[in-house]
Write a protein that holds these residues in place. Structure first.
Motif, PDB file in Angstrom:
ATOM      1  N   PRO A 129       0.814  -1.220   0.000  1.00 35.13           N
ATOM      2  CA  PRO A 129       0.000   0.000   0.000  1.00 35.13           C
ATOM      3  C   PRO A 129       0.843   1.264   0.000  1.00 35.13           C
ATOM      4  O   PRO A 129       0.454   2.277  -0.584  1.00 35.13           O
ATOM      5  CB  PRO A 129      -0.829  -0.134   1.285  1.00 35.13           C
ATOM      6  CG  PRO A 129      -0.931  -1.605   1.515  1.00 35.13           C
ATOM      7  CD  PRO A 129       0.394  -2.153   1.071  1.00 35.13           C
ATOM      8  N   ARG A 130       1.997   1.241   0.673  1.00 28.42           N
ATOM      9  CA  ARG A 130       2.870   2.412   0.687  1.00 28.42           C
ATOM     10  C   ARG A 130       3.366   2.727  -0.734  1.00 28.42           C
ATOM     11  O   ARG A 130       3.446   3.903  -1.119  1.00 28.42           O
ATOM     12  CB  ARG A 130       4.054   2.185   1.627  1.00 28.42           C
ATOM     13  CG  ARG A 130       4.959   3.409   1.776  1.00 28.42           C
ATOM     14  CD  ARG A 130       6.137   3.077   2.671  1.00 28.42           C
ATOM     15  NE  ARG A 130       5.717   2.881   4.033  1.00 28.42           N
ATOM     16  CZ  ARG A 130       5.603   3.872   4.927  1.00 28.42           C
ATOM     17  NH1 ARG A 130       5.880   5.105   4.566  1.00 28.42           N
ATOM     18  NH2 ARG A 130       5.216   3.623   6.155  1.00 28.42           N
ATOM     19  N   THR A 131       3.684   1.679  -1.507  1.00 25.52           N
ATOM     20  CA  THR A 131       4.108   1.902  -2.895  1.00 25.52           C
ATOM     21  C   THR A 131       2.972   2.491  -3.718  1.00 25.52           C
ATOM     22  O   THR A 131       3.181   3.394  -4.538  1.00 25.52           O
ATOM     23  CB  THR A 131       4.587   0.579  -3.520  1.00 25.52           C
ATOM     24  OG1 THR A 131       5.688   0.072  -2.765  1.00 25.52           O
ATOM     25  CG2 THR A 131       5.024   0.781  -4.963  1.00 25.52           C
ATOM     26  N   VAL A 132       1.755   1.999  -3.494  1.00 25.91           N
ATOM     27  CA  VAL A 132       0.594   2.563  -4.190  1.00 25.91           C
ATOM     28  C   VAL A 132       0.441   4.035  -3.849  1.00 25.91           C
ATOM     29  O   VAL A 132       0.186   4.871  -4.734  1.00 25.91           O
ATOM     30  CB  VAL A 132      -0.687   1.785  -3.815  1.00 25.91           C
ATOM     31  CG1 VAL A 132      -1.924   2.463  -4.416  1.00 25.91           C
ATOM     32  CG2 VAL A 132      -0.595   0.349  -4.306  1.00 25.91           C
ATOM     33  N   GLU A 133       0.594   4.367  -2.568  1.00 29.61           N
ATOM     34  CA  GLU A 133       0.469   5.766  -2.149  1.00 29.61           C
ATOM     35  C   GLU A 133       1.503   6.636  -2.862  1.00 29.61           C
ATOM     36  O   GLU A 133       1.197   7.747  -3.319  1.00 29.61           O
ATOM     37  CB  GLU A 133       0.640   5.879  -0.630  1.00 29.61           C
ATOM     38  CG  GLU A 133       0.456   7.292  -0.104  1.00 29.61           C
ATOM     39  CD  GLU A 133       0.600   7.362   1.401  1.00 29.61           C
ATOM     40  OE1 GLU A 133       0.324   8.427   1.953  1.00 29.61           O
ATOM     41  OE2 GLU A 133       1.006   6.351   2.020  1.00 29.61           O
ATOM     42  N   THR A 134       2.733   6.132  -2.985  1.00 28.01           N
ATOM     43  CA  THR A 134       3.780   6.892  -3.682  1.00 28.01           C
ATOM     44  C   THR A 134       3.417   7.096  -5.152  1.00 28.01           C
ATOM     45  O   THR A 134       3.533   8.202  -5.688  1.00 28.01           O
ATOM     46  CB  THR A 134       5.120   6.147  -3.573  1.00 28.01           C
ATOM     47  OG1 THR A 134       5.472   6.013  -2.189  1.00 28.01           O
ATOM     48  CG2 THR A 134       6.221   6.917  -4.292  1.00 28.01           C
ATOM     49  N   HIS A 135       2.955   6.030  -5.809  1.00 28.03           N
ATOM     50  CA  HIS A 135       2.556   6.160  -7.210  1.00 28.03           C
ATOM     51  C   HIS A 135       1.413   7.156  -7.369  1.00 28.03           C
ATOM     52  O   HIS A 135       1.411   7.971  -8.298  1.00 28.03           O
ATOM     53  CB  HIS A 135       2.129   4.799  -7.768  1.00 28.03           C
ATOM     54  CG  HIS A 135       3.281   3.875  -8.072  1.00 28.03           C
ATOM     55  ND1 HIS A 135       4.438   4.299  -8.702  1.00 28.03           N
ATOM     56  CD2 HIS A 135       3.454   2.539  -7.836  1.00 28.03           C
ATOM     57  CE1 HIS A 135       5.264   3.274  -8.842  1.00 28.03           C
ATOM     58  NE2 HIS A 135       4.696   2.199  -8.313  1.00 28.03           N
ATOM     59  N   LEU A 136       0.427   7.091  -6.485  1.00 25.48           N
ATOM     60  CA  LEU A 136      -0.705   8.013  -6.578  1.00 25.48           C
ATOM     61  C   LEU A 136      -0.260   9.461  -6.402  1.00 25.48           C
ATOM     62  O   LEU A 136      -0.769  10.362  -7.070  1.00 25.48           O
ATOM     63  CB  LEU A 136      -1.768   7.658  -5.534  1.00 25.48           C
ATOM     64  CG  LEU A 136      -2.688   6.489  -5.894  1.00 25.48           C
ATOM     65  CD1 LEU A 136      -3.594   6.156  -4.722  1.00 25.48           C
ATOM     66  CD2 LEU A 136      -3.516   6.805  -7.133  1.00 25.48           C
ATOM     67  N   THR A 137       0.694   9.683  -5.515  1.00 29.35           N
ATOM     68  CA  THR A 137       1.220  11.031  -5.325  1.00 29.35           C
ATOM     69  C   THR A 137       1.805  11.564  -6.626  1.00 29.35           C
ATOM     70  O   THR A 137       1.554  12.708  -7.022  1.00 29.35           O
ATOM     71  CB  THR A 137       2.294  11.031  -4.217  1.00 29.35           C
ATOM     72  OG1 THR A 137       1.691  10.610  -2.995  1.00 29.35           O
ATOM     73  CG2 THR A 137       2.880  12.423  -4.031  1.00 29.35           C
ATOM     74  N   HIS A 138       2.577  10.716  -7.320  1.00 30.16           N
ATOM     75  CA  HIS A 138       3.163  11.126  -8.598  1.00 30.16           C
ATOM     76  C   HIS A 138       2.070  11.336  -9.650  1.00 30.16           C
ATOM     77  O   HIS A 138       2.134  12.274 -10.455  1.00 30.16           O
ATOM     78  CB  HIS A 138       4.149  10.064  -9.086  1.00 30.16           C
ATOM     79  CG  HIS A 138       5.344   9.933  -8.204  1.00 30.16           C
ATOM     80  ND1 HIS A 138       6.136   8.798  -8.167  1.00 30.16           N
ATOM     81  CD2 HIS A 138       5.886  10.775  -7.284  1.00 30.16           C
ATOM     82  CE1 HIS A 138       7.110   8.953  -7.299  1.00 30.16           C
ATOM     83  NE2 HIS A 138       6.972  10.140  -6.740  1.00 30.16           N
TER      84      HIS A 138
END
Length: 897
Positions: free
Chosen positions: A865-874
């Motif tokens: 989920p943390r990786t998803v959050e990073t991608h969504l931020t970008h």
């Protein structure tokens, strides 16, 4: 009204259905139903739960009269235990309770959608309503529907109803036709028009009263009738007729239940009614057979409706009501149930009763430890009222601490002072509490005087404890800026924290010497908590000081890395409130780096802390206002600035100057450079007064340069740039040099030395792109100048680059202004498309736009989920959207359908 269809409630059912559909698709919301007792709100909630799809989890909660002052009584019905139940900083406990509530809700919603139903919210405890209100503000991006029913007199519920993603519907009385239809359904036989008319007048359209009328008609009893002005009394008589003839024990039992709250445990009812086991059992059976009492389980029962309960209470003599409450108090107190006992102390009229005051004081302490500070405050206020003119020392001290924890800082000052007078042995500690409360109330001059007295009593700066000196320095800094803070520190202290604070104050005054030592001390502190749990000034720890210095010196990556480490460490060490200042600095750092989507996400998370500690509120609001302006969304900015200004925490120089900066940015964006220049003049005067020479702390000079250019203040602009270059001469950061070069370039253009202007602009844009928003702003100024002087080819090149950078950063304000300039230069804007996304970012964006939760995206793509959050931020930054809701709304436009 089981088994009876809802009449004249189609609009309400449609609203509930629409809310459930939106929540099931991933877009949550809140519906508040407001209506008087008996208008059918509970029936609507029951119907709403029946409308929920099978895949939707449904959680119910109900406020109860007897539990209005129980810590998190309603919230724990929704999500399970929240209490911390350990000693320590109550602000940390509040944050832990809030975090547990949020995590529980997210867990329920992780595998599908969620419906939260809260009935009788007017009787919910204040702390639970705070949590529900917090959730209502953030529910838009969750698959969560919240439906709340309340009577209209509850201000806290009405506050929730004013939240942006909340709808409010009144549940009115029924009209005459619907009332007649309902009566006919309930009676199940023909009713003549004269009887229907009398029933309509008596019930007044109240569905619950219509039920009572129907019961009377079914029993062949006479419906009370009379003049309109006598209707209240007639309705009262109608309700009480339900218990008439039940016998003395039945009536005693009904009165005990009504006084205790209508929804009660049976053991206290028996004690209050003072009936033996056999008599009590017979009385309960009699009430149940009469349709007055309804069993909930073998230990709990309730009166069948609130109107009947209110009528019984009103019919009970005031003296008897007090006696019944006292019996209830004695029953609970004898069993050590202090919270349950405390509820009955005031209605029992137990003034000057030591047991009542002790129970309330103990209940307040328990609520405070649990993090339910509003409940603690209610108990301690009642205890103070009952204690009269001779409160105990324990009550005085606890009252002061609870007032401070609940955010009533001004009141806490007097409370701490009174406690200090009563307890000479703890005088110094309590006076420190009074000084802290003065600071939190924004009374910095009073706080400075109080700390000065405390330091003098301790033997002066050389003898005073380091913690006391640091608190004094914090207040002196808020009042007088870096110079004030430096003067308040011990001059020759060897304490590492004291030296670090001095280093940061010196840096703010323009002297970066000592920063390397601060870095070394912070790294050495990586394995220890550098902040005591009770310290209210969380900004003074080695972590925070080093992160602050990194932010000023544009060591952004180092600052972010330290925030992550410090946040994890302080949280696992049980000091979650210590992370707030760290993450606030991180939000400012992300803003300076131009990472607007991440900055907004961090501010959203900080909003949670602001629910706990209002000191954060003005800073969060002002940073949010600046981000929204850059995103080209100025609508909410005046409201945010106005709300920030109402907070006592906004009295310090940093908040004042940041608020002025927002005002100047708004005026400039609205085409009023003269007004913006005047505001910048006020900022400049205050910065000189407090000797603030680090230009990045409040970056007002960039706005001032644009304002001066717009007003034609050439001489003033030269002085402004000269001052900026002097202040930044010893600092290694890029922002001052970039702003100064951009200003010099604009001056050269004003003077008509075009070649010099081009050279200076090119030099500015060649600097490292560590502050890309400022670079984009200067490039926009450059492109506008090139267009106006007729160099259209170069103008188009510069402006196209600005548009690309601004859209990547999500700075719609700069992008839109650049697009207008590009159009004027006969250029064509390249439409922003998702091709700028990486393959993984595109897959994340498509799933999110389709309504998938973060957990679902992580599962589908085999990432965390943390990786998803990073991608969504970008994704948000690249596509220029503010969050998941806008991504879904614009999915077709963005090519993500």
């Amino acid at each position: 009204m089981d088994g009876v269809r809802l009449l004249e409630r189609e609009r309400h059912l449609d609203a509930i259905t629409d809310l459930l559909v939106r929540a099931a698709s991933g877009t949550g919301g809140t519906l508040v139903l407001i209506g008087a007792a008996g208008h059918g709100k509970t029936a609507l909630l029951t119907a709403g739960a029946d409308l929920a799809p099978e895949t939707m989890t449904v959680r119910h909660a109900r406020g109860r009269v007897g539990e209005r002052e129980f810590p998190f009584a309603v919230a724990e019905q929704l999500c399970g235990p929240l209490a911390v139940a350990e000693d320590g900083d109550p602000r940390s406990h509040k944050l832990v309770a809030l975090s547990r509530f949020r995590s529980a809700i997210e867990k329920y919603a992780a595998d599908g959608s969620l419906l939260l139903i809260l009935d009788d919210a007017q009787w919910a405890d204040a702390d639970s309503l705070t949590l529900v209100g917090y959730l209502a503000r953030r529910v838009r991006d969750l698959p969560v529907a919240i439906v709340i029913a309340s009577r209209p007199e509850c201000d806290r519920v009405l506050d929730i109803a004013r939240e942006p993603h909340t709808d409010l519907l009144e549940v009115p009385a029924l009209g005459e036709p619907a009332s007649r239809d309902l009566l006919a359904q309930l009676v199940a036989r023909d009713v003549d028009d004269e009887l229907r008319s009398r029933a309509w007048r008596l019930a007044g359209g109240n569905p619950m009263l219509i039920e009572h009328v129907a019961a009377t008609v079914r029993g062949r009893d006479e419906i009370p009738s009379g003049a309109d002005e006598a209707m209240t009394g007639l309705r009262h008589a109608l309700l009480l007729s339900r218990i008439a003839g039940l016998g003395g024990d039945g009536i005693r039992c009904a009165r005990a239940i009504a006084v205790l709250g209508g929804d009660v445990r049976l053991a206290p009812v028996q004690a209050v009614a003072q009936l033996d086991d056999d008599a009590f059992a017979i009385a309960c059976d009699t009430l149940a057979m009469a349709g007055v009492l309804r069993a909930l389980d073998h230990e709990h029962a309730e009166l069948r409706d609130d109107l009947l309960a209110a009528a019984i209470v009103a019919d009970t003599d005031a003296g008897e009501r007090r006696l019944l409450h006292r019996r209830a108090f004695d029953h609970h107190y004898a069993r050590g149930e202090v919270t349950a006992a405390a509820v009955h102390a005031l209605p029992g009229g137990m003034y000057a009763d030591q047991h009542a005051v002790a129970a309330l004081t103990a209940a307040a302490g328990k609520a405070l430890v649990d993090g339910a500070v509003q409940t603690a405050l209610a108990h301690i206020r009642t205890a103070t009222t009952l204690a009269g003119e001779r409160p105990s020392l324990e009550l005085l001290v606890k009252r002061a601490r609870i007032l401070f924890a609940a955010g009533h800082a001004s009141e806490a000052v007097d409370a701490f002072t009174a406690a200090a007078r009563a307890d000479p042995s703890a005088r110094t500690e309590l006076l420190v509490g009074a000084a802290r409360a003065q600071a939190y109330a924004g009374r910095f001059e009073d706080a400075a005087a109080s700390y000065a007295d405390l330091v003098a009593e301790a033997g002066g700066p050389d003898a005073a404890p380091a913690g006391l000196l640091l608190e004094r320095a914090h207040v002196a800094w808020e009042l007088g800026g870096p110079r004030g803070g430096l003067d308040a520190l011990a001059p020759n202290s060897s304490d590492p924290l004291m030296r670090s604070v001095r280093t940061v104050f010196q840096l703010q005054a323009g002297d970066p010497s000592g920063v390397d030592e601060l870095r070394r001390l912070a790294h050495a502190a990586r394995n220890s908590v550098a902040r005591e749990a009770g310290d209210p000034f969380a900004s003074f720890n080695l972590y925070q000081l080093h992160i602050t210095a990194c932010a000023y010196l544009e060591r952004f990556d180092e600052a972010a890395e330290f925030v992550a480490h410090a946040t994890d460490w302080l949280t696992t060490s049980g000091v979650p409130t210590g992370t707030s200042a760290l993450r606030f600095t991180l939000a400012g750092t992300l803003l300076r780096r131009g990472e607007l989507a991440r900055a907004m996400a961090e501010l959203d998370r900080l909003d949670e802390d602001a629910v706990v500690d209002e000191v954060l509120r003005p800073g969060v609001d002002l940073y949010r206002a600046r981000v929204l302006l850059l995103m080209g969304r100025p609508a909410d900015v005046p409201r945010l600035r106005e709300r920030a200004g109402r907070s006592p925490a906004a009295a310090g120089w940093f908040m004042r100057l940041t608020s002025e900066l927002v005002a100047a940015e708004c005026l400039l964006a609205a085409g009023d450079p003269s007004g913006a220049w005047d505001v910048c003049g006020r900022i400049a005067a205050e910065a000189r007064r407090i000797e603030l020479r680090e230009p990045c702390i409040v970056p007002w000079r960039s706005v001032a340069i644009d304002a001066a250019l717009g007003c034609g203040h050439v001489a003033e602009l030269e002085n402004l740039i000269d001052e900026l270059e002097r202040d930044a001469a010893d600092l290694p950061c890029t922002w001052p040099r970039l702003v100064a070069l951009g200003g010099r370039a604009a001056l050269a253009a004003k003077h008509g030395t075009d070649a010099a202007a081009v050279t200076l602009y090119d030099q500015a844009l060649a600097l490292p792109a560590v502050v890309p928003l400022e670079r984009a702003r200067i490039a926009l100024r450059y492109g506008r100048w090139l267009r106006r002087r007729g160099d259209l080819t170069r103008a188009r090149s510069v402006l196209a680059s600005v548009i690309a950078d601004a859209e990547r950063l999500g700075a719609a304000g700069i992008a839109d202004a650049s697009t207008a300039e590009l159009s004027a230069a006969n250029g064509r804007r390249r439409r922003r498309v998702p091709d700028a996304l990486t393959t993984q970012e595109r897959r994340v964006a498509e799933l999110a736009a389709g309504g998938a939760t973060m957990r679902e995206i992580a599962t589908a793509l085999f990432v965390s989920p943390r990786t998803v959050e990073t991608h969504l931020t970008h994704v948000y930054a690249k596509l220029g959207v503010s969050g998941k809701h806008e991504l879904r709304r614009r999915r077709a436009d963005l090519g993500l359908a």
